[in-house]
Design a protein around this motif. Structure first.
Motif, PDB file in Angstrom:
ATOM      1  N   THR A 116       0.745  -1.121   0.102  1.00 27.63           N
ATOM      2  CA  THR A 116      -0.021   0.108   0.030  1.00 27.63           C
ATOM      3  C   THR A 116       0.907   1.150  -0.041  1.00 27.63           C
ATOM      4  O   THR A 116       0.329   2.361  -0.372  1.00 27.63           O
ATOM      5  CB  THR A 116      -0.859   0.084   1.187  1.00 27.63           C
ATOM      6  OG1 THR A 116      -0.185  -0.240   2.508  1.00 27.63           O
ATOM      7  CG2 THR A 116      -2.063  -1.333   1.033  1.00 27.63           C
ATOM      8  N   ALA A 161      -8.038  -7.014   2.240  1.00 27.99           N
ATOM      9  CA  ALA A 161      -6.639  -6.374   2.856  1.00 27.99           C
ATOM     10  C   ALA A 161      -6.852  -5.073   3.294  1.00 27.99           C
ATOM     11  O   ALA A 161      -6.214  -4.197   4.092  1.00 27.99           O
ATOM     12  CB  ALA A 161      -5.542  -6.321   1.646  1.00 27.99           C
ATOM     13  N   ASN A 176      -4.614  -1.648   7.523  1.00 28.51           N
ATOM     14  CA  ASN A 176      -4.534  -2.666   6.285  1.00 28.51           C
ATOM     15  C   ASN A 176      -3.616  -4.012   6.827  1.00 28.51           C
ATOM     16  O   ASN A 176      -2.962  -3.931   7.724  1.00 28.51           O
ATOM     17  CB  ASN A 176      -3.494  -2.012   5.332  1.00 28.51           C
ATOM     18  CG  ASN A 176      -4.301  -0.758   4.443  1.00 28.51           C
ATOM     19  OD1 ASN A 176      -5.386  -0.586   4.554  1.00 28.51           O
ATOM     20  ND2 ASN A 176      -3.420   0.319   4.431  1.00 28.51           N
ATOM     21  N   GLN A 200      -1.964  -6.954   4.469  1.00 28.69           N
ATOM     22  CA  GLN A 200      -1.722  -7.555   3.340  1.00 28.69           C
ATOM     23  C   GLN A 200      -1.738  -8.788   3.219  1.00 28.69           C
ATOM     24  O   GLN A 200      -1.155  -9.516   2.242  1.00 28.69           O
ATOM     25  CB  GLN A 200      -0.406  -6.635   2.551  1.00 28.69           C
ATOM     26  CG  GLN A 200       0.852  -6.925   3.439  1.00 28.69           C
ATOM     27  CD  GLN A 200       2.001  -6.058   2.989  1.00 28.69           C
ATOM     28  OE1 GLN A 200       1.911  -5.270   2.367  1.00 28.69           O
ATOM     29  NE2 GLN A 200       3.405  -6.498   3.260  1.00 28.69           N
TER      30      GLN A 200
END
Length: 413
Positions: free
Chosen positions: A60, A300, A307, A309
């Motif tokens: 991100t 995610a 977040n 992942q």
């Protein structure tokens, strides 16, 4: 919908990540038949980074741009992407407001007026909307865009065409998805706000934008926060996703239902679940023949949960049962390398386009990543505005790509 934390990362500025290698180890050069803004990246040149390689740590806050090319550009990972682009493809910004995420989701092209309608961010960074404030729906005229591009002269310099806000009734709260036209009307899918219910509504694209709410509950219970919608080719039924992002972005109460995909028949009023088992179902699309459905899972992105992942950033494909329209034979179609796959569209050839953390990524019908409309920022959705024109939502900007690909039909009947 993109979770708050993801958009914040984009607004602050994603890190342009590159390999710590010599130029001879990884090169991307324009080749014969490629448009000027195309950069070719051969996967064979980055399959091995080596013990001294520079590896990404975040999906991100870092993105894959091994050539350090300044966006926007076309990142070509497979020669078939050049057929989608064509030799004269261009991409540029056509509208921008760095202080307002006015161009988030729900893009709908209206052929009659050559306008694209869209919605601002609902509950996220720079969206100027929350539990006390609704988001807004706007439109941009592509004839005005064409005139501005012509006036700008040769090259691909950005232009800034004014978007026009439209006024809608109180029943339309936190618009996040859209498709159509359907019987000449925009189909808006709304996440709801506070106690005001999520809904599916038909909106006349012409002023005064008369509105009819088609659905706002599942047998008496409010949906969580409706997210995206498509019309199924052939049956003309509406398929939509419902997910908990309204709660996760602090503008909806705790959820009452699982994250699911529904089918709604506007002729009979029948509503039923056709798929479940998602972390957070989001975008939805169909192949031109209606036999295959695609649903993005944006697990995610967790809103105030942050977040993660290791959770899904995945596109799933399903067979659509010819009789019941239930989604069957779930399989992984693609997993994105940057951000999540959010809104999703197909072209007439069956290639799949999704808004992701670095722009728009494109796969062929088998799930092979062909290339990217690389923006260096998040795109939550996109729409074809007829053949050869792609309009890309990018929060604080709208991008316009002129390419060779032909549009998939979204307007019914």
């Amino acid at each position: 919908m993109i979770a708050v934390s993801s958009i914040t990362a984009v607004v602050v500025g994603l890190t342009a990540w590159a390999y710590a290698t010599t130029p001879s180890q990884l090169r991307a050069t324009n080749r014969t038949g490629a448009p000027p803004q195309a950069v070719l990246v051969d996967p064979l040149e980055f399959n091995v980074l080596g013990i001294n390689g520079s590896f990404r740590q975040s999906a991100t806050e870092e993105f894959f741009n091994p050539t350090n090319t300044t966006p926007p550009f076309f990142q070509v990972l497979h020669h078939e992407f050049l057929k989608i682009l064509g030799p004269s493809a261009t991409i540029r910004a056509i509208a921008a407001n760095p202080t307002f995420a006015f161009a988030h989701e729900a893009p709908i092209w209206v052929p009659k007026t050559d306008e694209v309608f869209f919605a601002s961010n609902d509950g996220g960074a720079l969206g100027m909307s929350d539990i006390d404030h609704n988001n807004q729906v706007s439109k941009i005229n592509l004839q005005d865009v064409a005139a501005a591009i012509k006036a700008s002269g040769p090259g691909v310099a950005p232009v800034n065409v004014t978007a026009t806000k439209i006024d809608l009734p109180e029943a339309i709260q936190m618009t996040n998805g859209g498709t159509g036209p359907f019987n000449g009307k925009l189909v808006l899918i709304n996440s709801g706000r506070g106690p005001l219910p999520p809904s599916i509504a038909l909106v006349d694209p012409a002023p005064p934008h008369n509105t009819t709410v088609l659905l706002d509950n599942f047998f008496g219970r409010q949906f969580n926060s409706l997210n995206d919608v498509k019309i199924h080719p052939g049956s003309n039924k509406l398929f939509f996703t419902d997910v908990t992002y309204g709660f996760l972005n602090h503008f909806r109460p705790p959820p009452l239902l699982p994250n699911q995909v529904y089918r709604f028949d506007p002729d009979t009023g029948s509503v039923r679940v056709v798929a479940d088992g998602f972390d957070r179902c989001n975008g939805i699309a169909f192949t031109p023949d209606g036999r295959t459905a695609f649903v993005t899972d944006t697990g995610a992105n967790g809103g105030f949960l942050g977040n993660n992942q290791t959770d899904p950033a995945t596109i799933y494909a399903f067979d659509v049962d010819a009789k019941s329209n239930a989604f069957k034979n779930r399989r992984v179609f693609a997993y994105v390398d940057t951000g999540i796959a959010d809104g999703i569209q197909l072209d007439a050839a069956g290639n799949v386009y999704a808004g992701t953390g670095d722009g728009v990524q494109v796969w062929d019908s088998d799930g092979t990543l062909l290339g990217k409309f690389f923006l260096g920022t998040t795109s939550a959705n996109l729409v074809f505005a007829g053949d050869g024109r792609l309009v890309i939502m990018a929060e604080t900007a709208i991008y316009f790509a002129e390419i060779a690909a032909k549009a998939n039909k979204l307007s019914f009947p």
